[in-house]
Every structure is written in structure tokens, then in C-alpha cells.
Design a protein around this motif. Structure first.
Motif, PDB file in Angstrom:
ATOM      1  N   ASP A  88       0.951  -0.988  -0.129  1.00 19.57           N
ATOM      2  CA  ASP A  88       0.082   0.134  -0.105  1.00 19.57           C
ATOM      3  C   ASP A  88       0.992   1.072  -0.154  1.00 19.57           C
ATOM      4  N   TYR A 126      -3.488   3.156  -5.619  1.00 19.58           N
ATOM      5  CA  TYR A 126      -3.604   2.146  -5.932  1.00 19.58           C
ATOM      6  C   TYR A 126      -4.416   0.616  -6.797  1.00 19.58           C
ATOM      7  N   GLY A 127      -3.898  -0.181  -7.696  1.00 19.60           N
ATOM      8  CA  GLY A 127      -4.192  -0.623  -8.489  1.00 19.60           C
ATOM      9  C   GLY A 127      -4.106  -0.584 -10.095  1.00 19.60           C
ATOM     10  N   HIS A 128      -3.785   0.934  -9.906  1.00 26.12           N
ATOM     11  CA  HIS A 128      -3.237   1.165 -11.157  1.00 26.12           C
ATOM     12  C   HIS A 128      -1.547   1.480 -11.595  1.00 26.12           C
ATOM     13  N   ASN A 171      -7.325  -1.827   1.023  1.00 27.35           N
ATOM     14  CA  ASN A 171      -6.337  -2.123   1.665  1.00 27.35           C
ATOM     15  C   ASN A 171      -6.103  -1.933   2.980  1.00 27.35           C
ATOM     16  N   GLN A 225      -6.817   1.371 -18.568  1.00 19.23           N
ATOM     17  CA  GLN A 225      -5.518   0.526 -17.786  1.00 19.23           C
ATOM     18  C   GLN A 225      -6.512  -0.800 -18.937  1.00 19.23           C
ATOM     19  N   HIS A 230       4.150  -4.042  -9.731  1.00 16.98           N
ATOM     20  CA  HIS A 230       4.698  -2.102  -9.656  1.00 16.98           C
ATOM     21  C   HIS A 230       5.369  -2.078  -8.429  1.00 16.98           C
ATOM     22  N   ASP A 272       1.328  -1.835  -6.999  1.00 21.10           N
ATOM     23  CA  ASP A 272       0.362  -2.841  -6.803  1.00 21.10           C
ATOM     24  C   ASP A 272       1.508  -4.079  -6.901  1.00 21.10           C
ATOM     25  N   ALA A 273       1.086  -4.974  -6.292  1.00 22.49           N
ATOM     26  CA  ALA A 273       1.988  -6.025  -6.338  1.00 22.49           C
ATOM     27  C   ALA A 273       2.962  -7.004  -7.621  1.00 22.49           C
TER      28      ALA A 273
END
Length: 365
Positions: free
Chosen positions: A95, A240-242, A114, A298, A248, A245-246
Motif C-alpha cells: 500500500d 494503488y491498483g493502477h 487495503n 488501464q 509495479h 500494485d503487487a
């Protein structure tokens, strides 16, 4: 789904409500692009009570957080705010968050989706440190006033703080709508001048109403998450998510300002992995503009000289720039501002141009 303490106000204002991070939140009250323009020209009022708020106390709080966070907490003075991330050992983000050190605590603001993961991560690594972790998400509401008229509006409801002297990414305590000892920060997620108010949950509706009344002469209006996403994209701020993320990491996302490799910080989770990435980056995040009919979204491919070389992270029409904008990951040797590119939209190509980030910022004025 959870509801914020301002849920009834969103219903009253006719918001379209959607699920976001486990919360029922207003995505819009009216046309999203009109809401963006209102914030850029006047002011907007945001309910951010879905964001997680965590208080860390105890004698080891700074050493503990310097073990978990990418930024150097020991170097942040009381009253200042810094951007940081929780990362795994491989350097990939769990996060991103804001850090508010004070004389006897460190206050954290984390992403809504998160919050539970962050709290579990913090508690997993708590052993051996004299710290107390307190989730204050349900105790405090979070309300933001953003836009060029935000100072004039906020001055009507905040007493005891000279807002003209409160610097960017600083906070202080004042009286808000008669409520003493309220944290007020000069922060936001829009690229505009703005303030965030942390008020007791039971006072949230009253504060919301009084801010709207105080801002009526400045054309303030409630603003939803749809416009907030476009505003933060125009300001080049990650989501986060864009952008992260896990898969990037913050280095290649251009967020090294929130990562400290100072020797005196010592070791922290993810340090060695991010040092290796910094030494040999393979991709980078760039801005993209396109005047074509479709906004980048995205996952759309990004092509240079006919070959797809990367992918869009975020995209939106931008009323502020009168064009379509986006962020994209491309190989590190590409992406220089002015470079011609194409957005691959389901097999069709649309001309685009790489550009520097952010697209817009008024925060430091």
C-alpha cells in the motif's frame, strides 16, 4: 458494505452510490467532468471517511515504522507529513500512505481497500517493538475541501490556525465548527490547494453542512470518486491498483521521493530489492496525451514505431487540459516527452504523445 457517517448526506444530494473498497461511496452527484471543472475553478467537498486511519504509539513507534515504511520516519519533524509505502521483501507495494509524526504518536492514512491488509501486516511485524496500534477509522471522519477557493472556505470553519501560513504537507490542530483539537492538514489528492479535516464521527454531518454553507458564496459542491480519480490523474498522483500494485514497484513508478536509502535509516523490508531495481530499472511510468476519440484505459497497449512496448496504467478525459490523458509503463529507454506513440484499443491504433508528469499542479502555490 460499510457506510461512512456521511452516507445520509450523499443520499440527500442525489449521489450515485457504488461499492469501493468495501464501502458504499458516491461516485458522482452530477456529470463527472463538470465536477472536475468545479474543483479546478472553485471548490469541492469530499467524503474520505472510507480511508483507513491508524494511530501508532509507544516508545519504539519510530524505529518500528522505520522498519516497515520506505520513507525515513525518524527524519520527519512533528507537524510535517510525508508519503511512504509498505513493501514486501521483493520491493513490491502492499500500500501507499501518508505519515503524520507528532510528539507522542505517528498517525497514518492508508487506502480504504487495503486497510485490513495493512493492519495485518503491521501486527505481523509488531513483535519485539514496544508499540500500540490503534485503528481509528471508525472514530474519525475525514473530510476534504479542495480547489482554489478552499482557503477562504476553510477559514470560516477552522479557528486557531493561520491557514495562509500552513505549508504544503503540514498539519496543525485547531477548532473546527466549535470542536477543539482537530487535526487539519494541507494535503489532498487533486493537485489543488486544499485541506483535510479529521473530525469525530458523531460530528461529521454537522461539519459537512457547515462547510457547504460557508462555501456557498464560492460555489462549492460535493464531489464524487469519479471526479477525484480524474483530478488525481491530472496531478500525476498514483492510485494503488493502477500505477502501483503487487507487480509495479515505487522506483519505476517515479515515487523515489517516498523511498529513503539513507544509511542511518538502517535496514527495512524491501530495501535490498528496491536498491537492485534502482540500479537496473527496466521500465518507467510516463504520461500520455491523445486527441483521439477514446481515452486511454488501464490495460490498453502502448505502441512505439508500430510495436506494442507497454501498457496503460490509468486514463481519463481531462477537462482541464481539453484532451485525453493517461499514465503508462514503457521500457526505461523509451518515453521521452514528445515521443510519438499509439494507444492500442482492441486492435485499433490511436495516435498519442508521451509527456512529463504531472499534467497539472497548483499545490505548492
Amino acid at each position: 458494505m460499510k457506510n461512512t457517517p456521511l452516507h445520509s448526506r450523499h443520499v440527500r444530494h442525489g449521489a450515485r452510490l457504488v461499492e469501493f473498497g468495501g464501502w458504499e461511496m458516491p461516485v458522482q452527484y452530477g456529470p463527472i467532468l463538470e465536477e472536475v471543472t468545479r474543483v479546478r475553478t472553485h471548490a469541492g467537498l469530499f467524503d474520505l471517511s472510507h480511508m483507513g486511519r491508524v494511530r501508532v504509539t509507544g516508545k519504539d513507534r519510530v524505529a518500528y515504522l522505520d522498519r516497515l515504511l520506505t520513507n525515513h520516519v525518524a527524519k520527519i519533524t512533528a507537524g510535517s507529513i510525508r508519503y511512504a509505502l509498505f513493501c514486501r521483501a521483493d520491493g513490491m507495494p502492499i500500500d501507499d500512505l501518508l505519515v503524520y509524526p507528532d510528539t507522542d504518536e505517528v498517525f497514518l492514512v492508508v487506502n480504504a481497500s487495503n486497510t485490513d491488509v495493512d493492519l495485518a501486516w503491521m501486527r505481523e511485524h509488531q513483535k519485539g517493538f514496544d508499540v500500540v496500534i490503534q485503528d481509528q477509522t471508525d472514530e474519525l471522519a475525514m473530510i476534504a475541501v479542495q480547489g482554489p477557493k478552499s482557503r477562504e472556505i476553510t477559514e470560516h470553519v477552522v479557528k486557531g490556525i493561520d491557514l495562509a501560513k500552513l505549508g504544503y504537507y503540514k498539519f496543525a490542530y485547531g477548532t473546527v465548527c466549535g470542536i477543539p483539537n482537530v487535526r487539519v492538514s494541507r494535503t489532498g489528492y487533486t493537485g489543488e490547494l486544499g485541506y483535510e479535516l479529521y473530525v469525530p464521527t458523531n460530528a461529521a454531518s454537522r461539519v459537512w453542512d457547515e462547510v457547504l454553507t460557508a462555501g456557498a458564496m464560492h460555489d462549492i459542491a460535493p464531489i464524487g470518486l469519479g471526479a477525484r480519480d480524474t483530478l488525481r490523474l491530472e496531478a500525476g498522483m498514483p492510485l494503488y491498483g493502477h500505477e502501483i500494485d503487487a507487480t509495479h514497484d515505487p522506483i519505476q513508478a517515479g515515487l523515489e521521493f517516498g523511498v529513503s536509502f539513507a544509511p542511518e535509516k538502517g535496514d527495512w523490508i524491501g530495501r535490498s530489492a528496491l536498491e537492485a531495481i534502482r540500479a537496473r530499472p527496466v521500465r518507467r511510468l510516463v504520461g500520455v496525451k491523445t486527441d483521439g476519440p477514446r481515452a486511454p484505459r488501464q490495460g490498453y497497449g502502448v505502441a512505439v514505431s508500430g510495436a506494442v512496448v507497454g501498457a496503460v496504467a490509468s486514463g481519463s478525459p481531462s477537462p482541464t487540459l481539453s484532451t485525453n490523458i493517461g499514465t503508462a509503463y514503457v521500457p526505461v529507454h523509451l518515453g521521452e516527452p514528445g515521443t510519438a506513440a499509439e494507444i492500442d484499443i482492441k486492435g485499433k491504433r490511436q495516435a498519442a504523445t508521451f509527456c512529463a508528469l504531472p499534467f497539472f499542479s497548483r499545490t505548492r502555490k
